[in-house]
Scaffold this motif. Structure first.
Motif, PDB file in Angstrom:
ATOM      1  N   SER A  21       0.846  -1.194   0.000  1.00  4.68           N
ATOM      2  CA  SER A  21       0.000   0.000   0.000  1.00  4.68           C
ATOM      3  C   SER A  21       0.878   1.239   0.000  1.00  4.68           C
ATOM      4  CB  SER A  21      -0.897   0.022   1.237  1.00  4.68           C
ATOM      5  OG  SER A  21      -1.557   1.274   1.318  1.00  4.68           O
ATOM      6  N   LEU A  26      -5.065   4.252   6.067  1.00  2.00           N
ATOM      7  CA  LEU A  26      -5.402   2.847   6.241  1.00  2.00           C
ATOM      8  C   LEU A  26      -6.406   2.392   5.186  1.00  2.00           C
ATOM      9  CD1 LEU A  26      -5.367   0.250   8.103  1.00  2.00           C
ATOM     10  CD2 LEU A  26      -7.369   1.253   9.217  1.00  2.00           C
ATOM     11  N   LEU A  27      -6.168   1.215   4.631  1.00  2.00           N
ATOM     12  CA  LEU A  27      -7.125   0.553   3.738  1.00  2.00           C
ATOM     13  C   LEU A  27      -7.640  -0.669   4.487  1.00  2.00           C
ATOM     14  CD1 LEU A  27      -5.042   0.668   0.439  1.00  2.00           C
ATOM     15  CD2 LEU A  27      -6.944   2.145   1.062  1.00  2.00           C
ATOM     16  N   SER A  28      -8.949  -0.741   4.705  1.00  2.00           N
ATOM     17  CA  SER A  28      -9.456  -1.840   5.522  1.00  2.00           C
ATOM     18  C   SER A  28     -10.442  -2.715   4.764  1.00  2.00           C
ATOM     19  CB  SER A  28     -10.112  -1.309   6.800  1.00  2.00           C
ATOM     20  OG  SER A  28     -11.194  -0.476   6.495  1.00  2.00           O
ATOM     21  N   ASP A  29     -10.532  -3.948   5.244  1.00  2.00           N
ATOM     22  CA  ASP A  29     -11.446  -4.948   4.697  1.00  2.00           C
ATOM     23  C   ASP A  29     -11.189  -5.158   3.203  1.00  2.00           C
ATOM     24  OD1 ASP A  29     -13.397  -6.857   5.081  1.00  2.00           O
ATOM     25  OD2 ASP A  29     -15.057  -5.482   4.720  1.00  2.00           O
ATOM     26  N   CYS A  30      -9.926  -5.476   2.877  1.00  2.00           N
ATOM     27  CA  CYS A  30      -9.506  -5.619   1.480  1.00  2.00           C
ATOM     28  C   CYS A  30      -9.429  -7.085   1.073  1.00  2.00           C
ATOM     29  CB  CYS A  30      -8.131  -4.988   1.274  1.00  2.00           C
ATOM     30  SG  CYS A  30      -8.053  -3.229   1.683  1.00  2.00           S
ATOM     31  N   ARG A  46      -9.868 -11.495   4.218  1.00  2.00           N
ATOM     32  CA  ARG A  46      -9.906 -10.037   4.116  1.00  2.00           C
ATOM     33  C   ARG A  46      -8.840  -9.467   5.035  1.00  2.00           C
ATOM     34  NH1 ARG A  46     -13.553  -7.309   1.270  1.00  2.00           N
ATOM     35  NH2 ARG A  46     -15.096  -8.577   0.226  1.00  2.00           N
ATOM     36  N   ASP A  48      -6.261  -5.815   6.179  1.00  2.00           N
ATOM     37  CA  ASP A  48      -6.072  -4.366   6.225  1.00  2.00           C
ATOM     38  C   ASP A  48      -4.657  -4.051   5.770  1.00  2.00           C
ATOM     39  OD1 ASP A  48      -8.601  -4.218   7.314  1.00  2.00           O
ATOM     40  OD2 ASP A  48      -7.904  -3.921   9.368  1.00  2.00           O
ATOM     41  N   LYS A  50      -1.884  -0.988   6.242  1.00  2.00           N
ATOM     42  CA  LYS A  50      -1.478   0.300   6.795  1.00  2.00           C
ATOM     43  C   LYS A  50      -0.636   1.021   5.743  1.00  2.00           C
ATOM     44  CE  LYS A  50      -1.361  -1.537  11.455  1.00  2.00           C
ATOM     45  NZ  LYS A  50      -0.507  -2.002  12.548  1.00  2.00           N
ATOM     46  N   CYS A  84     -11.181  -2.880  -1.675  1.00  2.00           N
ATOM     47  CA  CYS A  84     -11.305  -2.570  -0.252  1.00  2.00           C
ATOM     48  C   CYS A  84     -12.663  -1.943   0.052  1.00  2.00           C
ATOM     49  CB  CYS A  84     -10.196  -1.619   0.193  1.00  2.00           C
ATOM     50  SG  CYS A  84      -8.539  -2.301   0.023  1.00  2.00           S
ATOM     51  N   GLN A  86     -13.094   0.140   2.881  1.00  2.00           N
ATOM     52  CA  GLN A  86     -12.840   1.476   3.414  1.00  2.00           C
ATOM     53  C   GLN A  86     -11.441   1.932   3.035  1.00  2.00           C
ATOM     54  OE1 GLN A  86     -14.876   3.616   4.969  1.00  2.00           O
ATOM     55  NE2 GLN A  86     -16.548   2.174   4.709  1.00  2.00           N
TER      56      GLN A  86
END
Length: 105
Positions: A21, A26-30, A46, A48, A50, A84, A86
């Motif tokens: 990334s 933060l990229l979450s639930d990817c 799934r 996350d 950072k 993702c 979020q």
């Protein structure tokens, strides 16, 4: 490459793919998606990401929609994308003949 947030492919080989990334937050639930010869594969876990974090995904963990295990001897990777929740969106990190060319033929 193209996408709703910033990701990059670090490495791709016959056993794994490493994705980093480069997004500001933060990229979450990817989930990682691989489009191969037989259709769309997905990595069911799934995760996350950072900022600046790299994650490795083992290709044997990828399955087709019919649950046939990914087999590098007969299947090839033509696109890798990260989707993702979020922030909501998708980033394409690999397209055949555009970067790292010719790994899985």
């Amino acid at each position: 490459m193209a996408g709703d947030f910033d990701m990059e492919l670090v490495s791709l080989n016959r056993s794994s793919v490493v994705i980093k990334s480069t997004n500001k937050g933060l990229l979450s639930d990817c989930v990682v998606l691989i489009n191969g010869v037989g259709g769309f594969w997905y990595e069911p876990e799934r995760v996350d990401f950072k900022k600046g974090q790299s994650r490795s995904f083992v290709l044997s963990q990828f399955f087709s929609s019919t649950k046939r295990q990914f087999n590098y001897q007969i299947d090839s990777v033509s696109q890798i994308a990260v989707n993702c929740a979020q922030p909501s969106g998708t980033a394409v990190v690999f397209e055949k003949n555009q970067s790292f060319g010719g790994f899985l033929k």
